[in-house]
Design an enzyme around this catalytic site. Structure first.
Site, PDB file in Angstrom:
ATOM      1  N   SER A  97       0.757  -1.158   0.010  1.00 54.62           N
ATOM      2  CA  SER A  97      -0.013  -0.044  -0.204  1.00 54.62           C
ATOM      3  C   SER A  97       0.778   1.373   0.206  1.00 54.62           C
ATOM      4  O   SER A  97       1.751   1.448   0.706  1.00 54.62           O
ATOM      5  CB  SER A  97      -0.875  -0.194   1.289  1.00 54.62           C
ATOM      6  OG  SER A  97      -1.194   1.341   1.554  1.00 54.62           O
ATOM      7  N   GLY A  98       0.706   2.037  -0.877  1.00 55.96           N
ATOM      8  CA  GLY A  98       1.176   3.400  -1.043  1.00 55.96           C
ATOM      9  C   GLY A  98       0.969   4.308   0.291  1.00 55.96           C
ATOM     10  O   GLY A  98       1.948   4.669   0.741  1.00 55.96           O
ATOM     11  N   LEU A  99      -0.176   4.264   0.588  1.00 58.70           N
ATOM     12  CA  LEU A  99      -0.558   5.036   2.002  1.00 58.70           C
ATOM     13  C   LEU A  99       0.017   4.406   3.091  1.00 58.70           C
ATOM     14  O   LEU A  99       0.651   5.157   3.876  1.00 58.70           O
ATOM     15  CB  LEU A  99      -2.270   4.868   2.044  1.00 58.70           C
ATOM     16  CG  LEU A  99      -2.552   5.301   3.511  1.00 58.70           C
ATOM     17  CD1 LEU A  99      -2.275   6.740   3.714  1.00 58.70           C
ATOM     18  CD2 LEU A  99      -4.144   4.886   3.704  1.00 58.70           C
TER      19      LEU A  99
ATOM     20  N   ASP B 268       0.523  10.508   1.699  1.00 60.23           N
ATOM     21  CA  ASP B 268       0.483   9.987   0.714  1.00 60.23           C
ATOM     22  C   ASP B 268      -0.205  10.931  -0.431  1.00 60.23           C
ATOM     23  O   ASP B 268      -1.179  10.949  -1.001  1.00 60.23           O
ATOM     24  CB  ASP B 268      -1.015   8.819   0.826  1.00 60.23           C
ATOM     25  CG  ASP B 268      -1.060   8.057  -0.335  1.00 60.23           C
ATOM     26  OD1 ASP B 268      -0.427   7.705  -0.960  1.00 60.23           O
ATOM     27  OD2 ASP B 268      -2.306   7.410  -0.464  1.00 60.23           O
TER      28      ASP B 268
ATOM     29  N   ASP C 110       1.201  -0.979  -5.022  1.00 58.03           N
ATOM     30  CA  ASP C 110       0.517   0.346  -5.411  1.00 58.03           C
ATOM     31  C   ASP C 110       1.465   1.360  -5.667  1.00 58.03           C
ATOM     32  O   ASP C 110       2.199   1.969  -4.968  1.00 58.03           O
ATOM     33  CB  ASP C 110      -0.208   0.794  -3.932  1.00 58.03           C
ATOM     34  CG  ASP C 110      -0.932   2.040  -4.209  1.00 58.03           C
ATOM     35  OD1 ASP C 110      -1.042   2.681  -5.197  1.00 58.03           O
ATOM     36  OD2 ASP C 110      -1.463   2.718  -2.910  1.00 58.03           O
TER      37      ASP C 110
ATOM     38  N   ASP D  62       1.125   4.225  -7.204  1.00 60.26           N
ATOM     39  CA  ASP D  62       0.337   5.532  -7.536  1.00 60.26           C
ATOM     40  C   ASP D  62       0.264   5.788  -8.898  1.00 60.26           C
ATOM     41  O   ASP D  62      -0.357   4.797  -9.553  1.00 60.26           O
ATOM     42  CB  ASP D  62       1.484   6.622  -6.715  1.00 60.26           C
ATOM     43  CG  ASP D  62       1.369   6.624  -5.369  1.00 60.26           C
ATOM     44  OD1 ASP D  62       0.581   5.928  -4.661  1.00 60.26           O
ATOM     45  OD2 ASP D  62       2.217   7.041  -4.793  1.00 60.26           O
TER      46      ASP D  62
ATOM     47  N   GLU E 131      -2.394   4.349 -11.083  1.00 58.82           N
ATOM     48  CA  GLU E 131      -3.825   5.115 -11.061  1.00 58.82           C
ATOM     49  C   GLU E 131      -3.774   6.150 -12.168  1.00 58.82           C
ATOM     50  O   GLU E 131      -2.561   6.970 -12.225  1.00 58.82           O
ATOM     51  CB  GLU E 131      -4.146   5.494  -9.487  1.00 58.82           C
ATOM     52  CG  GLU E 131      -3.210   6.483  -9.035  1.00 58.82           C
ATOM     53  CD  GLU E 131      -3.495   6.909  -7.747  1.00 58.82           C
ATOM     54  OE1 GLU E 131      -4.066   8.076  -7.431  1.00 58.82           O
ATOM     55  OE2 GLU E 131      -3.227   6.187  -6.757  1.00 58.82           O
TER      56      GLU E 131
ATOM     57  N   LYS F  23       0.200  12.794  -6.988  1.00 54.69           N
ATOM     58  CA  LYS F  23      -1.264  12.639  -6.753  1.00 54.69           C
ATOM     59  C   LYS F  23      -1.385  12.903  -5.411  1.00 54.69           C
ATOM     60  O   LYS F  23      -0.611  13.235  -4.407  1.00 54.69           O
ATOM     61  CB  LYS F  23      -1.637  11.066  -7.063  1.00 54.69           C
ATOM     62  CG  LYS F  23      -0.600  10.023  -6.184  1.00 54.69           C
ATOM     63  CD  LYS F  23      -0.842   9.693  -4.874  1.00 54.69           C
ATOM     64  CE  LYS F  23      -2.159   9.389  -4.329  1.00 54.69           C
ATOM     65  NZ  LYS F  23      -2.163   7.969  -4.327  1.00 54.69           N
TER      66      LYS F  23
ATOM     67  N   ASN G  44      -3.965  11.143  -1.951  1.00 50.95           N
ATOM     68  CA  ASN G  44      -4.890  10.346  -1.564  1.00 50.95           C
ATOM     69  C   ASN G  44      -6.332  10.408  -1.812  1.00 50.95           C
ATOM     70  O   ASN G  44      -6.605  11.465  -1.528  1.00 50.95           O
ATOM     71  CB  ASN G  44      -4.643  10.020   0.024  1.00 50.95           C
ATOM     72  CG  ASN G  44      -5.450   8.843   0.530  1.00 50.95           C
ATOM     73  OD1 ASN G  44      -6.648   8.808   0.857  1.00 50.95           O
ATOM     74  ND2 ASN G  44      -4.820   7.644   0.779  1.00 50.95           N
ATOM     75  N   SER G  45      -6.903   9.354  -2.404  1.00 51.05           N
ATOM     76  CA  SER G  45      -8.267   9.405  -3.046  1.00 51.05           C
ATOM     77  C   SER G  45      -9.132   9.959  -1.837  1.00 51.05           C
ATOM     78  O   SER G  45     -10.216  10.293  -2.207  1.00 51.05           O
ATOM     79  CB  SER G  45      -8.624   8.154  -3.626  1.00 51.05           C
ATOM     80  OG  SER G  45      -7.725   7.774  -4.726  1.00 51.05           O
TER      81      SER G  45
ATOM     82  N   ARG H 234      -6.053   1.513 -12.560  1.00 48.66           N
ATOM     83  CA  ARG H 234      -7.090   2.244 -11.337  1.00 48.66           C
ATOM     84  C   ARG H 234      -7.635   3.305 -12.029  1.00 48.66           C
ATOM     85  O   ARG H 234      -6.936   4.222 -12.414  1.00 48.66           O
ATOM     86  CB  ARG H 234      -6.170   2.305 -10.108  1.00 48.66           C
ATOM     87  CG  ARG H 234      -6.909   3.257  -9.052  1.00 48.66           C
ATOM     88  CD  ARG H 234      -6.146   3.047  -7.832  1.00 48.66           C
ATOM     89  NE  ARG H 234      -6.499   3.953  -6.674  1.00 48.66           N
ATOM     90  CZ  ARG H 234      -6.117   4.175  -5.549  1.00 48.66           C
ATOM     91  NH1 ARG H 234      -5.038   3.350  -5.307  1.00 48.66           N
ATOM     92  NH2 ARG H 234      -6.297   5.062  -4.876  1.00 48.66           N
TER      93      ARG H 234
ATOM     94  N   HIS I  45     -12.298   2.697  -8.516  1.00 43.92           N
ATOM     95  CA  HIS I  45     -12.319   2.923  -6.951  1.00 43.92           C
ATOM     96  C   HIS I  45     -13.573   4.133  -6.620  1.00 43.92           C
ATOM     97  O   HIS I  45     -14.013   4.660  -7.398  1.00 43.92           O
ATOM     98  CB  HIS I  45     -11.092   4.024  -6.869  1.00 43.92           C
ATOM     99  CG  HIS I  45     -10.492   3.919  -5.298  1.00 43.92           C
ATOM    100  ND1 HIS I  45     -11.037   3.058  -4.383  1.00 43.92           N
ATOM    101  CD2 HIS I  45      -9.676   4.659  -4.699  1.00 43.92           C
ATOM    102  CE1 HIS I  45     -10.304   3.221  -3.285  1.00 43.92           C
ATOM    103  NE2 HIS I  45      -9.527   4.364  -3.419  1.00 43.92           N
TER     104      HIS I  45
END
Length: 310
Positions: free
Chosen positions: A57-59, A69, A96, A98, A125, A131, A133-134, A169, A200
């Site tokens: 996980s990138g986060l 993130d 991940d 990104d 993504e 980027k 975090n979503s 993504r 997502h």
């Protein structure tokens, strides 16, 4: 297949049969589950618990390094973390990555390095660089479709191993562009060579996810990350034909909660007697990290007087 790794962490069950990521992410099967890992310890625990694949996980990796993130961690730091994760487990790791840390050239460089360090696949993504975090704020500009397709093609042309999986993504729902834009982008990314799509959403219900799967008709496997719509039963994912579910940040969040509670209690109680029965034992740690193998190796390779048993 076991991907090469130059890491120093011992693989605990060398020689065991491992699933391919491509077999975990495919149409027409029960949903597979990928568990988040952010370091070697969390990877080993997730595998020992029975997960057949991991999500780097990138986060979570950013958080454990002290970064947000938001592409504050460099791609080299990500690659180093993935090497440790892949070196600690015998199950495939989906990374991940990104948005690829830049344009097509950055994306293919990162992909090549990740494959060399043990990644079984990566997820890109369709955002610009850097980027965010979503789930943070509302500023989520999307990449232009053809430019992002170029990133996907560059990765496919660079890492040609048939087992390596490229997941595209789609962030259209996150960015507020709606169902039609998400579907259009998914078809473009499939044409560009993606092996699967990750759709997502930040909604608390999975309605827009299921609207997408109905229209998509499993052209490629669908991967989801139900961090926000966590109340949805897995049976509904199964009925929708979803291939893979990623539990994307829960090891890291569990560690935060546990460490906070233990720190508070030790400070308050001025000692560790009260918490000793609530934390893992040293013996559990030694077993997880395979200290027994080291003892066997010492007997085999060290002179008897050097290993203290002469």
């Amino acid at each position: 297949m076991t991907w090469p790794s130059s890491g120093g962490t011992i693989r605990h069950d060398i020689g065991k049969t491992t699933p391919r990521l491509r077999d975990l992410i495919r149409v027409g099967q029960e949903p597979s589950f990928l568990m988040e890992a952010h370091d070697a310890l969390s990877a080993a625990i997730a595998e020992r618990s029975g997960f057949q694949g991991l999500w780097a996980s990138g986060l979570s990796i950013s958080s454990t390094l002290g970064y947000r993130d938001a592409n504050e961690a460099s791609w080299t730091e990500l690659v180093d973390a993935v090497e440790r994760i892949a070196g600690a487990a015998n199950v495939p790791v989906l990374v991940d990555a990104d948005s690829g840390f830049g344009n097509f050239n950055n994306a293919r460089l990162v992909a090549r390095k990740l494959a060399a360090r043990g990644a079984a696949g990566l997820c890109l993504e369709d955002k610009g660089f850097p980027k965010m975090n979503s789930f943070v704020g509302d500023r989520h500009p999307l990449a232009e479709v053809q430019e992002f397709c170029g990133r996907l093609k560059a990765v496919k042309d660079t890492v040609t191993h048939p087992d390596f999986v490229l997941v595209a993504r789609i962030e259209a729902l996150i960015a507020g562009h709606g169902h039609d834009e998400a579907l259009s982008r998914a078809h473009a990314y499939a044409d560009a060579g993606a092996d699967a799509v990750l759709i997502h959403s930040r909604k608390s219900a999975a309605d827009e996810i299921f609207a997408f799967t109905r229209a998509w008709q499993n052209r490629l496997p669908v991967v989801i990350v139900p961090t926000k719509y966590y109340r949805t039963p897995v049976a509904e994912y199964r009925a929708a034909g979803i291939s893979t579910v990623i539990w994307a940040n829960h090891n890291m969040r569990a560690a935060m909660s546990a460490m906070r509670l233990i720190c508070d209690r030790i400070l308050r109680e001025e000692g560790i007697a009260g918490i000793e029965g609530e934390v893992a034992t040293l013996e559990e740690l030694f077993q997880l990290m395979n200290y027994g193998e080291l003892a066997v190796a010492e007997d085999r390779y060290l002179p008897r007087e050097a290993n203290g048993r002469g």
